[in-house]
Motif scaffolding. Structure first.
Motif, PDB file in Angstrom:
ATOM      1  N   MET A   1       9.769   0.434  -0.398  1.00 42.30           N
ATOM      2  CA  MET A   1       9.123   1.257  -1.561  1.00 42.30           C
ATOM      3  C   MET A   1       9.946   0.635  -2.820  1.00 42.30           C
ATOM      4  O   MET A   1      10.721   0.322  -3.191  1.00 42.30           O
ATOM      5  CB  MET A   1       9.722   2.641  -1.551  1.00 42.30           C
ATOM      6  N   LEU A   2       8.615   0.620  -3.603  1.00 46.47           N
ATOM      7  CA  LEU A   2       9.233  -0.402  -4.852  1.00 46.47           C
ATOM      8  C   LEU A   2       8.391   0.459  -6.204  1.00 46.47           C
ATOM      9  O   LEU A   2       7.254   1.018  -6.165  1.00 46.47           O
ATOM     10  CB  LEU A   2       8.415  -1.601  -4.928  1.00 46.47           C
ATOM     11  N   MET A   3       9.142   0.657  -7.087  1.00 41.99           N
ATOM     12  CA  MET A   3       8.786   1.419  -8.295  1.00 41.99           C
ATOM     13  C   MET A   3       8.670   0.531  -9.754  1.00 41.99           C
ATOM     14  O   MET A   3       9.681  -0.137  -9.862  1.00 41.99           O
ATOM     15  CB  MET A   3       9.472   2.696  -8.733  1.00 41.99           C
ATOM     16  N   LEU A   4       7.497   0.336 -10.288  1.00 44.06           N
ATOM     17  CA  LEU A   4       7.245  -0.504 -11.411  1.00 44.06           C
ATOM     18  C   LEU A   4       7.301   0.361 -12.527  1.00 44.06           C
ATOM     19  O   LEU A   4       6.210   1.246 -12.420  1.00 44.06           O
ATOM     20  CB  LEU A   4       6.245  -1.307 -11.459  1.00 44.06           C
ATOM     21  N   SER A   5       7.776   0.295 -13.676  1.00 42.18           N
ATOM     22  CA  SER A   5       7.835   1.112 -14.611  1.00 42.18           C
ATOM     23  C   SER A   5       7.719   0.208 -16.021  1.00 42.18           C
ATOM     24  O   SER A   5       8.207  -0.781 -16.036  1.00 42.18           O
ATOM     25  CB  SER A   5       8.681   2.199 -14.803  1.00 42.18           C
ATOM     26  N   GLY A   6       7.189   0.910 -17.228  1.00 41.05           N
ATOM     27  CA  GLY A   6       7.068   0.102 -18.468  1.00 41.05           C
ATOM     28  C   GLY A   6       5.931   0.709 -19.310  1.00 41.05           C
ATOM     29  O   GLY A   6       5.262   1.446 -18.783  1.00 41.05           O
ATOM     30  N   GLN A   7       5.954   0.532 -20.782  1.00 36.50           N
ATOM     31  CA  GLN A   7       4.929   0.941 -21.336  1.00 36.50           C
ATOM     32  C   GLN A   7       3.594   0.487 -21.124  1.00 36.50           C
ATOM     33  O   GLN A   7       3.535  -0.701 -20.531  1.00 36.50           O
ATOM     34  CB  GLN A   7       5.524   0.632 -22.975  1.00 36.50           C
ATOM     35  N   LEU A  93      -0.010  -2.104   2.885  1.00 37.59           N
ATOM     36  CA  LEU A  93       0.639  -1.960   1.491  1.00 37.59           C
ATOM     37  C   LEU A  93      -0.363  -1.356   0.499  1.00 37.59           C
ATOM     38  O   LEU A  93      -1.611  -1.482   0.361  1.00 37.59           O
ATOM     39  CB  LEU A  93       0.466  -3.435   1.092  1.00 37.59           C
ATOM     40  N   VAL A  94       0.229  -0.245   0.097  1.00 37.29           N
ATOM     41  CA  VAL A  94      -0.617   0.835  -0.880  1.00 37.29           C
ATOM     42  C   VAL A  94      -0.013   0.577  -2.200  1.00 37.29           C
ATOM     43  O   VAL A  94       1.344   0.616  -2.635  1.00 37.29           O
ATOM     44  CB  VAL A  94      -0.655   2.151  -0.324  1.00 37.29           C
ATOM     45  N   VAL A  95      -0.908   0.266  -3.298  1.00 36.49           N
ATOM     46  CA  VAL A  95      -0.574   0.179  -4.607  1.00 36.49           C
ATOM     47  C   VAL A  95      -1.231   1.596  -5.288  1.00 36.49           C
ATOM     48  O   VAL A  95      -2.316   1.797  -5.190  1.00 36.49           O
ATOM     49  CB  VAL A  95      -0.964  -1.145  -5.217  1.00 36.49           C
ATOM     50  N   HIS A 112       5.961   5.849   7.879  1.00 38.47           N
ATOM     51  CA  HIS A 112       6.517   4.716   8.742  1.00 38.47           C
ATOM     52  C   HIS A 112       7.152   3.585   8.012  1.00 38.47           C
ATOM     53  O   HIS A 112       6.801   3.193   6.916  1.00 38.47           O
ATOM     54  CB  HIS A 112       5.473   4.094   9.745  1.00 38.47           C
ATOM     55  N   PRO A 113       8.387   3.132   8.145  1.00 43.65           N
ATOM     56  CA  PRO A 113       9.265   2.163   7.574  1.00 43.65           C
ATOM     57  C   PRO A 113       8.589   0.730   7.402  1.00 43.65           C
ATOM     58  O   PRO A 113       8.827   0.049   6.405  1.00 43.65           O
ATOM     59  CB  PRO A 113      10.456   2.015   8.301  1.00 43.65           C
ATOM     60  N   ARG A 114       7.569   0.413   8.446  1.00 46.49           N
ATOM     61  CA  ARG A 114       6.795  -0.848   8.256  1.00 46.49           C
ATOM     62  C   ARG A 114       5.756  -0.747   7.199  1.00 46.49           C
ATOM     63  O   ARG A 114       5.619  -1.889   6.556  1.00 46.49           O
ATOM     64  CB  ARG A 114       6.379  -1.281   9.543  1.00 46.49           C
ATOM     65  N   ASN A 115       5.327   0.292   6.660  1.00 46.93           N
ATOM     66  CA  ASN A 115       4.301   0.302   5.602  1.00 46.93           C
ATOM     67  C   ASN A 115       5.224   0.222   4.388  1.00 46.93           C
ATOM     68  O   ASN A 115       6.398   0.542   4.294  1.00 46.93           O
ATOM     69  CB  ASN A 115       3.618   1.591   5.638  1.00 46.93           C
ATOM     70  N   CYS A 116       4.365  -0.273   3.280  1.00 45.61           N
ATOM     71  CA  CYS A 116       5.017  -0.214   1.946  1.00 45.61           C
ATOM     72  C   CYS A 116       3.955   0.355   0.775  1.00 45.61           C
ATOM     73  O   CYS A 116       3.094   0.448   0.979  1.00 45.61           O
ATOM     74  CB  CYS A 116       5.126  -1.793   1.638  1.00 45.61           C
ATOM     75  N   ALA A 117       4.790   0.863  -0.069  1.00 46.16           N
ATOM     76  CA  ALA A 117       4.109   1.325  -1.186  1.00 46.16           C
ATOM     77  C   ALA A 117       4.829   0.689  -2.499  1.00 46.16           C
ATOM     78  O   ALA A 117       5.771   0.608  -2.644  1.00 46.16           O
ATOM     79  CB  ALA A 117       4.013   2.911  -1.327  1.00 46.16           C
ATOM     80  N   GLY A 132      15.537   6.092  -3.123  1.00 48.14           N
ATOM     81  CA  GLY A 132      16.050   4.886  -2.489  1.00 48.14           C
ATOM     82  C   GLY A 132      14.906   3.826  -2.741  1.00 48.14           C
ATOM     83  O   GLY A 132      15.133   2.696  -2.530  1.00 48.14           O
ATOM     84  N   ALA A 133      13.852   4.166  -3.602  1.00 50.28           N
ATOM     85  CA  ALA A 133      12.866   3.119  -4.127  1.00 50.28           C
ATOM     86  C   ALA A 133      13.677   1.874  -4.732  1.00 50.28           C
ATOM     87  O   ALA A 133      14.359   2.140  -5.758  1.00 50.28           O
ATOM     88  CB  ALA A 133      11.709   3.423  -4.563  1.00 50.28           C
TER      89      ALA A 133
END
Length: 738
Positions: A1-7, A93-95, A112-117, A132-133
């Motif tokens: 899991m990945l979180m991108l933030s910013g203006q 992979l889901v964006v 499922h741990p093999r998928n990613c968001a 935990g992302a």
């Protein structure tokens, strides 16, 4: 899991899509899916999630009719599909872009741990499903990064462009004028690319001289400054189309939509879109949608420009042109979906598949366009668009959407005083309820449609409603087993069809209504219905219908105790059937006539009628029917004298628990509504026959037997009373108890 933030404008989406594309290219994931939650989130988090789930499921291969109609169902489908893929070694992979809250993110996170968001938002989201992302915050370019970005971008557009390399101080001034914001720098570079003679210092000076709006968020000022400078340098035609494109209700648009909004030829609109894309004012939509979309904050800026620089009349005219385009395209697509229609006029679509794909992509926009047309007072466009959508929405099993657009269109037609259009909308609303077998809901719509068609002088529309009512009653009758409810529905349908002026339809309903009354024991009402149906069919010279109504009327009269008229009508029905070559119906009429005579104790006429029936059955009827009638004759002959016949009848009645013992019969008769096969009259079953008159050759069987009625049911559609199979269709003689 990945979180991108910013203006806004720091390049979050561009970075995520670039990384996702590289991950798929390296086969880390078999599929990459992108969902922009932000546009839907303009209403509510629930709507955003619901809409995004529909797009994700579509991208995962779930067909439109299989997508659940409620949010919880879509969440379950989505989780099931992505989990199954991961378990088979095919992770996705889901964006998720423009996510503003956990309520929007959590239902869209793939299990499922093999998928990613990859979750993109202006603010960091923590907890819940994002616990935990890995978080990555994007900020403004560093001064050196901003300079490098401009140098690389100009070199990528033209390797011989040396403007940035020869004047690094001007590039640095340009980056500061843009606030080192990636989106603003990208637009500035686009301006330099389109005007290769413009020096970098000139653009930097113009940006620094642009007045800054007094916005609360100072970080947005550089972007608006770049927007103002770039839009100000656009040719008038491009700038106008950019403003009008902000009126489009969807996120993606093509040359046809742009041409409609701008009132331009499609080829010219396509050229303008390409120029706007080269100037970085628009971006490509991607392979799924085609066409173009606005860059981030530029849509909001273009909307502001449209409000200030385009008059209310100009904006309204642009939207009406778009509505007319939607009506024309939807009508052409609908023609492809109608197998009975002539080939579609126009070259927008080449087949059914292409038409359906276009409707799939534009469905939310088209439904919203119905509301927009009503708000603008374009009631005719609203009605045409709604009617053009209903066939497609029925194909995709979108009942709620069908009802929404038709109710809107009916209201619009009523406001415009268009009775014919309102009638058609009410009729199609009736179809929706009829398809769910809700006759109580469908019939009022059909009744309203009939009234409106008649007021509009549309005879063909009224005739279509009559056909709809007959079809509805036919389907409803096959499901509903409560006779009282069926009578209510048929009486309502009869009232509608009477106004339609179709005697054949009225007669058909009257015949079935008579059979229903026969079921309940209302024999006189049944006879009245059949008698009226008979008159109507005689007026229209429907010989087959006359024969059917005569047989039904005779049945009601026989059961109601009017044996004389019943016998006359059976004879007439037999004659008509013989003239029409309908041997089965003729034989049935003769056999029923024999039963009438037998009930009255007239042995010789009964035997003659049975002989006629056996003869006709022998010529062309089923063998079992002929054998049944011959069995009747053998039994009558076996009784011999009148006294023996009476004794035989008494013995059979005394030992039989019901009337089946008399003729060795089982099952029910042609009509229901009698006392049932278990009914018995013990006071008559044990009657004394010592004083039975032994004179004129007539025996009153009705006094001695429990049998008060005989009726036939051949179990054949030719004589179907319309109520399905009886509980036991093995009846040899097929009489009812009374």
């Amino acid at each position: 899991m990945l979180m991108l933030s910013g203006q806004a404008g720091v390049g979050k989406t561009a970075l995520a899509l670039r990384a996702a594309g590289e991950a798929v290219r390296r086969h880390w994931y078999v599929k990459g899916i992108y969902a922009d939650v932000g546009r839907a989130a303009e209403t509510s988090a629930e709507t955003a999630v619901f809409t995004a789930l529909g797009g994700l499921l579509h991208s995962l291969g779930v067909s439109e009719p299989q997508v659940a109609a409620v949010a919880d169902g879509r969440v379950a489908q989505y989780r099931s599909v992505v989990s199954a893929l991961a378990k088979r070694g095919k992770p996705v992979l889901v964006v998720l872009d423009s996510v503003s809250s956990l309520a929007e993110a959590e239902p869209l996170l793939p299990p499922h741990p093999r998928n990613c968001a990859v979750v993109i938002g202006r603010h960091r989201l923590t907890g819940g499903g994002l616990a935990g992302a890995c978080h990555h915050a994007l900020g403004l370019f560093e001064p050196s990064e901003a300079v490098e970005f401009v140098v690389r971008a100009l070199a990528a557009a033209d390797e011989h462009d040396r403007r940035a390399a020869t004047d690094p101080e001007a590039v640095r001034a340009l980056s500061m004028a843009c606030g080192r914001l990636p989106l603003a720098l990208d637009l500035a570079v686009g301006r330099l690319v389109t005007d290769r003679r413009m020096p970098v210092p000139t653009l930097a000076d113009r940006l620094q001289d642009t007045p800054r709006p007094s916005a609360p968020e100072i970080q947005v000022d550089p972007v608006r400054a770049v927007f103002a400078r770039c839009c100000g340098r656009l040719p008038a035609g491009q700038a106008r189309l950019l403003r009008l494109l902000s009126l489009y209700p969807g996120a993606h648009f093509g040359a046809e939509e742009a041409a409609a909004l701008g009132g331009l030829p499609v080829a010219e609109a396509a050229d303008v879109l390409m120029e706007l894309s080269r100037a970085r004012m628009l971006a490509a939509s991607g392979p799924r949608f085609g066409g173009h979309r606005f860059q981030g904050l530029l849509w909001s800026y273009a909307t502001d420009l449209a409000q200030t620089e385009e008059s209310c009349t100009q904006r309204k005219d642009a939207v009406e042109r778009l509505l007319r385009f939607h009506v024309a395209a939807t009508t052409e697509a609908d023609t492809w979906l109608d197998p009975a229609a002539a080939p579609a006029e126009g070259d927008r679509f080449t087949g059914v598949g292409e038409a359906v794909r276009w409707l799939d992509e534009h469905r939310p926009i088209l439904i919203e366009s119905v509301r927009t047309a009503i708000a603008l007072g374009s009631h005719g466009l609203a009605v045409r668009l709604a009617l053009g959508l209903t066939r497609y929405l029925e194909l995709r099993d979108r009942t709620a959407d069908r009802m929404t657009v038709l109710e809107l269109a009916a209201s619009a037609a009523h406001s415009a005083g268009d009775r014919g259009a309102e009638a058609e909308c009410r009729r199609r609303l009736g179809h929706i309820h009829a398809q769910s077998y809700s006759a109580s809901s469908a019939l009022p719509y059909y009744g309203n449609a009939m009234t409106l068609f008649l007021l509009a002088g549309d005879g063909s529309g009224a005739a279509a409603v009559v056909g709809d009512v007959l079809a509805l009653l036919d389907r409803y009758r096959a499901r509903e087993r409560d006779t009282a409810t069926l009578i209510i529905r048929y009486e309502s349908g009869l009232a509608i069809c009477r106004r339609g002026g179709d005697p054949a339809a009225v007669a058909a309903i009257l015949d079935t209504l008579g059979n229903l009354h026969q079921r309940t024991g209302a024999h006189h009402r049944a006879a009245d219905c059949h008698a009226e149906a008979l008159v109507l069919r005689e007026q229209t010279h429907d010989v087959d219908g006359v024969a059917e109504s005569l047989a039904n009327l005779a049945d009601a009269q026989r059961v109601g105790g009017d044996g004389q008229n019943a016998a006359a009508n059976y004879e007439r029905a037999a004659g008509l059937s013989r003239d029409r070559g309908d041997s089965r119906r003729e034989a049935q009429a003769w056999e029923n006539l024999g039963l009438v005579h037998l009930r009255a104790g007239r042995m010789r006429p009964a035997r003659q009628a049975f002989e006629h029936a056996a003869e006709v059955f022998n010529r062309g009827g089923p063998a079992q029917d002929a054998e049944r009638v011959r069995g009747r004759l053998r039994q009558l002959r076996g009784w011999g004298s009148r006294r023996r016949a009476v004794d035989a009848a008494r013995r059979q009645t005394a030992h039989a628990p019901d009337s089946q013992g008399v003729w060795r019969a089982s099952g029910e008769g042609r009509h229901e509504g009698s006392a049932g096969t278990g009914a018995r009259r013990p006071d008559r079953a044990d009657a004394d026959v010592s004083d039975v008159p032994d004179t004129d050759g007539v025996i009153d069987f009705a006094v001695l037997w429990t049998v008060a009625d005989f009726g036939l049911d051949y179990g054949d559609d030719t004589f179907d009373d319309g109520f399905g199979d009886d509980s036991d269709d093995s009846d040899d003689f097929g009489f009812d108890d009374d």
